[in-house]
Scaffold this active site. Sequence first.
Site, PDB file in Angstrom:
ATOM      1  N   LYS A  65       0.822  -1.219   0.000  1.00  0.00           N
ATOM      2  CA  LYS A  65       0.000   0.000   0.000  1.00  0.00           C
ATOM      3  C   LYS A  65       0.847   1.256   0.000  1.00  0.00           C
ATOM      4  O   LYS A  65       0.489   2.260  -0.611  1.00  0.00           O
ATOM      5  CB  LYS A  65      -0.908   0.024   1.234  1.00  0.00           C
ATOM      6  CG  LYS A  65      -2.214  -0.723   1.066  1.00  0.00           C
ATOM      7  CD  LYS A  65      -3.229  -0.213   2.081  1.00  0.00           C
ATOM      8  CE  LYS A  65      -4.442  -1.111   2.140  1.00  0.00           C
ATOM      9  NZ  LYS A  65      -5.319  -0.787   3.273  1.00  0.00           N
TER      10      LYS A  65
ATOM     11  N   LYS B 139      -9.755 -11.030 -10.136  1.00  0.00           N
ATOM     12  CA  LYS B 139     -10.937 -11.053  -9.270  1.00  0.00           C
ATOM     13  C   LYS B 139     -11.828  -9.832  -9.495  1.00  0.00           C
ATOM     14  O   LYS B 139     -11.336  -8.742  -9.779  1.00  0.00           O
ATOM     15  CB  LYS B 139     -10.496 -11.063  -7.797  1.00  0.00           C
ATOM     16  CG  LYS B 139     -10.216 -12.474  -7.276  1.00  0.00           C
ATOM     17  CD  LYS B 139      -9.634 -12.445  -5.875  1.00  0.00           C
ATOM     18  CE  LYS B 139     -10.699 -12.378  -4.799  1.00  0.00           C
ATOM     19  NZ  LYS B 139     -10.111 -12.536  -3.454  1.00  0.00           N
TER      20      LYS B 139
ATOM     21  N   LYS C 176     -13.607  -3.672  -6.511  1.00  0.00           N
ATOM     22  CA  LYS C 176     -14.244  -2.366  -6.349  1.00  0.00           C
ATOM     23  C   LYS C 176     -13.597  -1.326  -7.219  1.00  0.00           C
ATOM     24  O   LYS C 176     -14.241  -0.416  -7.707  1.00  0.00           O
ATOM     25  CB  LYS C 176     -14.081  -1.885  -4.899  1.00  0.00           C
ATOM     26  CG  LYS C 176     -14.791  -2.738  -3.912  1.00  0.00           C
ATOM     27  CD  LYS C 176     -14.655  -2.159  -2.505  1.00  0.00           C
ATOM     28  CE  LYS C 176     -15.407  -3.051  -1.533  1.00  0.00           C
ATOM     29  NZ  LYS C 176     -15.461  -2.548  -0.175  1.00  0.00           N
TER      30      LYS C 176
END
Length: 327
Positions: free
Chosen positions: A111, A192, A195
Amino acid sequence: MQRILSGIQPSGDVHLGNLLGALQNWVADQHTHESFHPIVDLHAVTVPQDPRELQAATLRLAQMLMAAGLDPDVCVLFVQSHVPEHTQLAWVLECTAGFGELRRMHQFKDKSADMDFVCAGLFTYPVLQAADIVLYDTDVVPVGDDQRQHIELTRDITQRFNARYGEVLVVPEHRIPPAGARVMDLQEPTRKMSKSAGEAPGTIWLLDEPDVVRRKIRRAVTDSHSEVRFDREAKPGVSNLLEILGAATGSTPRDLADVYDRYGPLKNDCAEAVVELLAPIRQRFAELRADPAETQRALATGAGTAGEIAAATMGRVREAMGFLPRR
Ligand code: TRP
């Protein structure tokens, strides 16, 4: 009954992959376990958030979880920041976790890699997660493999705490949840459903209208050769439709593969199954939207239940650590 806990961030809407992959497990588990589900808004602010949007997203996620079947009378559904003990225990555990240990966390490395400002909270994120878990004497944390390192860290720091101060905290176990459906992006069936795809046609949102669902599935990428077979390597697109149809109707993708010999009928049935699966969720969501106070009451009740347990745990921690009681 075993106690389980799993948190979810109020970031973006819930999609079909979330529902079939994880949320349906939570809905089933609430009847066989004591289930705790914090909406982890404190974790969300480790990256920049628009205050108004965060508030709206938190309420909206609660409504979506309830619409999908999490029953606040059965499980403990609450907002993390409503229970101040989360940050209190996190501080204590930050003084138990090693700097070097945290520096090794993959999620942090991934991240923070391309951010120009990395706040300290992003670094200590896993310790707040440990506090979420340990605060409720959680037995089992049913989360995916991507969270394995965080749960191992939780176990390590809990054991270290207990070694120092006595058997105060319950050491939780990680359990990979029973394989939910692995729902892939409809346009790129080798990754996958996610979002981040935004408005992309490869993601089906829980609140998509029936015609939107039908259009997205009709336009889903299939594979060359018109044979219907469950083979994720050779036929990722078709396999994904079989997986979705199977999960939505309670059968297996392999059995379904025998039923179809053309893509058209498979897509049709898949679309109708998803439309049917989502219809009651959309309806319940609309009802909850019309009366936000109902959800807020449910969340307050959840925070009340959670808060009592959290206060008891923090009491044990304070005493064990030698903080002078306030009298
Ligand atoms: N870190 C988890 C995620 O990214 C969210 C989370 C926060 C969580 N607290 C938790 C998961 C406690 C399980 C238990 O998905």
